[in-house]
Design a protein around this motif. Sequence first.
Motif, short mmCIF file in Angstrom:
data_model
loop_
_atom_site.label_atom_id
_atom_site.label_comp_id
_atom_site.label_asym_id
_atom_site.label_seq_id
_atom_site.Cartn_x
_atom_site.Cartn_y
_atom_site.Cartn_z
N UNK A 39 0.67 -1.24 0.03
CA UNK A 39 -0.13 -0.01 -0.08
C UNK A 39 0.78 1.25 -0.11
N UNK A 40 2.40 1.17 0.11
CA UNK A 40 3.09 2.12 0.10
C UNK A 40 4.41 2.01 -0.70
N UNK A 41 4.08 1.82 -1.99
CA UNK A 41 5.26 1.48 -2.95
C UNK A 41 6.35 2.58 -3.06
N UNK A 42 7.45 2.03 -3.40
CA UNK A 42 8.85 2.67 -3.76
C UNK A 42 9.00 2.62 -5.13
N UNK A 43 9.14 3.83 -5.71
CA UNK A 43 9.53 3.96 -7.00
C UNK A 43 11.17 3.91 -7.16
N UNK A 44 11.37 3.15 -8.51
CA UNK A 44 12.64 3.15 -8.78
C UNK A 44 13.56 2.23 -8.08
N UNK A 45 13.03 0.99 -7.67
CA UNK A 45 13.77 -0.07 -7.06
C UNK A 45 14.51 -0.69 -8.02
N UNK A 46 15.74 -1.25 -8.07
CA UNK A 46 16.44 -1.95 -9.07
C UNK A 46 17.53 -2.34 -8.40
N UNK A 47 18.30 -3.52 -9.14
CA UNK A 47 19.39 -3.84 -8.63
C UNK A 47 20.42 -2.84 -8.21
N UNK A 48 20.86 -2.98 -6.89
CA UNK A 48 21.70 -1.81 -6.45
C UNK A 48 22.92 -1.48 -7.27
N UNK A 49 23.44 -2.61 -7.83
CA UNK A 49 24.72 -2.24 -8.67
C UNK A 49 24.40 -1.58 -9.99
N UNK A 50 23.15 -1.53 -10.26
CA UNK A 50 22.66 -0.73 -11.57
C UNK A 50 22.39 0.93 -11.21
N UNK A 51 22.26 1.12 -9.93
CA UNK A 51 21.94 2.40 -9.40
C UNK A 51 23.18 3.26 -9.20
#
Length: 199
Positions: A39-51
């Motif tokens: 109910x409280x999504x987080x935008x932009x999550x991805x493989x940490x190595x790609x951020x």
Amino acid sequence: MEPFVSQVYFGDLLAGTDEAGRGPLAGEVVAAAVILDPRNPIAGLADSKKLSEKRREALFVEIQEKALAYSVASASIDEIDNINILHASMLAMSRAVSTLSIAPEHVLVDGNRIPPNLPCSAEAVVKGDARQAAISAASILAKVTRDRAIVEAAEIYPEYGFEKHKGYPTAQHLEAIRLHGITPIHRRSFGPVKKILEG
């Protein structure tokens, strides 16, 4: 464009777990487990190595603020040397999942192996840090935590350049080991370190 990450939930209590630090020659291996709030999504999550580092740091804070539960755990350098990095990674992930403040109903594990002694059902997800939001969140918490620890070590051992290579076997790091020897945070069982020790 934001990276695509699927979100499949077993009720609201799906945990993701991942580790950071299998490849470096120094430092603990760190794992995290996260139960996101659908109910409280987080935008932009991805493989940490790609951020970028800046984006990881921002998401690190947001995950802690919005997740239903999260936990970070590690396996020590002695454990890595005694049971090998694979088993130490599994141990760290098991510790992270087991210390969540909310018991998960199911765990998604990054990779192709499931840690022993998990408190619920689990499945391995290859490249899960790019495919499942909960695993992506865990990978970010684990990497940021580990990177911060190795940067702190750089202040104690400035001649090794840990703040630049984070303990990975770069040419600079290997040359520093040859010149200055090893520190207490080096993994003696790892080939490049072992070779220099046996010199």
